[in-house]
Design an enzyme around this catalytic site. Structure first.
Site, PDB file in Angstrom:
ATOM      1  N   SER A   7       0.834  -1.203   0.000  1.00 39.81           N
ATOM      2  CA  SER A   7       0.000   0.000   0.000  1.00 39.81           C
ATOM      3  C   SER A   7       0.863   1.247   0.000  1.00 39.81           C
ATOM      4  CB  SER A   7      -0.909   0.010   1.228  1.00 39.81           C
ATOM      5  OG  SER A   7      -1.590   1.251   1.319  1.00 39.81           O
ATOM      6  N   HIS A  32      -1.278  -1.515  -4.134  1.00 45.61           N
ATOM      7  CA  HIS A  32      -2.538  -1.082  -3.540  1.00 45.61           C
ATOM      8  C   HIS A  32      -2.559   0.436  -3.447  1.00 45.61           C
ATOM      9  CE1 HIS A  32      -6.202  -1.981  -1.239  1.00 45.61           C
ATOM     10  NE2 HIS A  32      -5.880  -0.932  -0.491  1.00 45.61           N
ATOM     11  N   ASP A  34      -4.909   3.529  -2.285  1.00 43.79           N
ATOM     12  CA  ASP A  34      -6.095   3.971  -1.549  1.00 43.79           C
ATOM     13  C   ASP A  34      -6.532   5.346  -2.023  1.00 43.79           C
ATOM     14  OD1 ASP A  34      -6.617   1.840   0.329  1.00 43.79           O
ATOM     15  OD2 ASP A  34      -4.765   2.407   1.351  1.00 43.79           O
ATOM     16  N   MET A  36      -9.179   8.270  -1.166  1.00 45.08           N
ATOM     17  CA  MET A  36     -10.067   8.751  -0.101  1.00 45.08           C
ATOM     18  C   MET A  36     -10.600  10.133  -0.469  1.00 45.08           C
ATOM     19  SD  MET A  36      -7.740   7.768   3.190  1.00 45.08           S
ATOM     20  CE  MET A  36      -6.715   6.294   3.221  1.00 45.08           C
ATOM     21  N   HIS A  65      -8.432   1.013  -4.456  1.00 49.39           N
ATOM     22  CA  HIS A  65      -9.444   0.894  -3.399  1.00 49.39           C
ATOM     23  C   HIS A  65     -10.130   2.246  -3.228  1.00 49.39           C
ATOM     24  CE1 HIS A  65     -10.110   0.106   1.208  1.00 49.39           C
ATOM     25  NE2 HIS A  65     -11.247   0.163   0.541  1.00 49.39           N
ATOM     26  N   MET A  67     -12.312   4.475  -1.406  1.00 49.11           N
ATOM     27  CA  MET A  67     -12.999   4.786  -0.151  1.00 49.11           C
ATOM     28  C   MET A  67     -13.708   6.124  -0.334  1.00 49.11           C
ATOM     29  SD  MET A  67     -10.327   3.509   2.771  1.00 49.11           S
ATOM     30  CE  MET A  67      -8.775   3.626   1.872  1.00 49.11           C
ATOM     31  N   MET A 136     -11.793  -5.448   5.442  1.00 50.03           N
ATOM     32  CA  MET A 136     -10.981  -4.477   6.164  1.00 50.03           C
ATOM     33  C   MET A 136     -10.685  -5.013   7.557  1.00 50.03           C
ATOM     34  SD  MET A 136     -10.265  -1.968   4.159  1.00 50.03           S
ATOM     35  CE  MET A 136      -9.478  -0.964   5.424  1.00 50.03           C
ATOM     36  N   GLY A 141      -9.366   4.472   6.452  1.00 49.01           N
ATOM     37  CA  GLY A 141      -9.130   5.902   6.443  1.00 49.01           C
ATOM     38  C   GLY A 141      -7.770   6.339   6.943  1.00 49.01           C
ATOM     39  N   GLY A 143      -3.588   4.928   7.898  1.00 51.75           N
ATOM     40  CA  GLY A 143      -2.575   3.892   7.930  1.00 51.75           C
ATOM     41  C   GLY A 143      -1.999   3.734   9.325  1.00 51.75           C
ATOM     42  N   GLY A 144      -1.233   2.657   9.520  1.00 52.08           N
ATOM     43  CA  GLY A 144      -0.510   2.467  10.767  1.00 52.08           C
ATOM     44  C   GLY A 144      -1.320   1.935  11.929  1.00 52.08           C
ATOM     45  N   ASP A 174      -6.749  -5.877   4.531  1.00 54.95           N
ATOM     46  CA  ASP A 174      -6.081  -4.579   4.522  1.00 54.95           C
ATOM     47  C   ASP A 174      -6.163  -3.968   5.914  1.00 54.95           C
ATOM     48  OD1 ASP A 174      -5.098  -2.051   4.067  1.00 54.95           O
ATOM     49  OD2 ASP A 174      -6.640  -1.454   2.636  1.00 54.95           O
ATOM     50  N   GLY A 175      -4.991  -3.805   6.543  1.00 59.90           N
ATOM     51  CA  GLY A 175      -4.943  -3.103   7.811  1.00 59.90           C
ATOM     52  C   GLY A 175      -4.207  -3.859   8.890  1.00 59.90           C
ATOM     53  N   GLY A 176      -3.056  -3.349   9.291  1.00 59.08           N
ATOM     54  CA  GLY A 176      -2.317  -3.920  10.407  1.00 59.08           C
ATOM     55  C   GLY A 176      -1.658  -5.245  10.115  1.00 59.08           C
ATOM     56  N   GLY A 196       1.212  -1.986   4.287  1.00 58.71           N
ATOM     57  CA  GLY A 196       1.743  -0.645   4.092  1.00 58.71           C
ATOM     58  C   GLY A 196       3.018  -0.425   4.877  1.00 58.71           C
ATOM     59  N   SER A 197       2.874  -0.178   6.166  1.00 56.40           N
ATOM     60  CA  SER A 197       4.042   0.047   7.028  1.00 56.40           C
ATOM     61  C   SER A 197       4.987  -1.145   7.014  1.00 56.40           C
ATOM     62  CB  SER A 197       3.582   0.314   8.466  1.00 56.40           C
ATOM     63  OG  SER A 197       2.737   1.450   8.524  1.00 56.40           O
TER      64      SER A 197
END
Length: 226
Positions: A7, A32, A34, A36, A65, A67, A136, A141, A143-144, A174-176, A196-197
């Site tokens: 991401s 990926h 995002d 927004m 993606h 959003m 999700m 909305g 990151g991190g 997606d997420g964490g 992402g991170s």
């Protein structure tokens, strides 16, 4: 097939091309992106100009993606800009079926995303119209964020629904997602991993190679060497 989709929300925008190169060379298959709008989620991120600029730079699969509220307003623009997969939120569409049909009419794969508080069963009637379901694993909305543990059972439920219907639908998360928990989501039934991170913070090439080692090990049944 297990796929890594880094991401760019976590990338350094001043070095975006360079960092994407590092991820691609290390084995990442998707990118990926995002989008927004400041309405469906509070943040504002990338627009069509970023996607079209990156499209000239790489042949990676663009996993876009949206959003955004009423994504039919923008789907054609992102298709023209170079999106390969366009994912919309079940919560953001006044007519989900028409939105998915519109994306397919543009010659793009259609994804449907569901927020953590939305029941997984809410997407069941649309499964035969999508190529990918995005579960999700954090609130969209920002990151991190840390992975929400309740997501694991939601992924299992989604995979069970897809199997029961005999469909060939990817499950993206997606997420964490990190090297430490990616095996958990793979075991639950996910096969497209957004990170992402975990990719863009630190040594990008090594991060991708480590993640790919876990993804490949999950397919072969052999321990990952990282």
């Amino acid at each position: 097939m297990n796929i890594l989709s880094p991401s760019i929300l976590a990338a350094d925008c001043a070095r975006l091309g360079e960092q994407i190169d590092l991820a691609e060379q290390a084995g990442a298959q998707y990118l990926h992106i995002d989008i927004m709008d400041g309405m469906f989620v509070p943040s504002i991120s990338f627009g069509m100009c970023v996607v079209s600029s990156l499209r000239k730079y790489t042949d990676m699969i663009f996993d876009v993606h949206l959003m955004v509220e009423e994504p039919t307003r923008y789907a054609a623009d992102f298709a023209r800009s170079g999106a390969d997969i366009i994912t919309v939120h079940v919560e953001a569409c006044s007519n989900v079926e028409e939105t998915l049909d519109w994306i397919h009419s543009l010659g793009r794969k259609a994804g449907l995303s569901v927020k953590p508080a939305t029941p997984i069963r809410s997407v069941e009637k649309y499964l035969d119209k999508i190529d990918m379901l995005l579960v999700m694993t954090v609130e969209p909305g920002f990151g991190g964020q840390r992975y929400l543990p309740a997501s694991t059972e939601r992924i299992r439920e989604a995979r069970k629904m897809i199997k029961e219907k005999g469909l060939n639908v990817d499950i993206e998360v997606d997420g964490g997602i990190t090297k430490q928990n990616v095996s958990t989501v793979l075991e639950a039934g996910a096969n497209v991993i957004v990170a992402g991170s975990a990719v863009f913070h630190g040594d990008i090439g090594q991060n991708v190679r480590d993640m790919m080692a876990v993804l490949n090990a999950a397919e072969t049944g052999k321990p990952a060497e990282i």
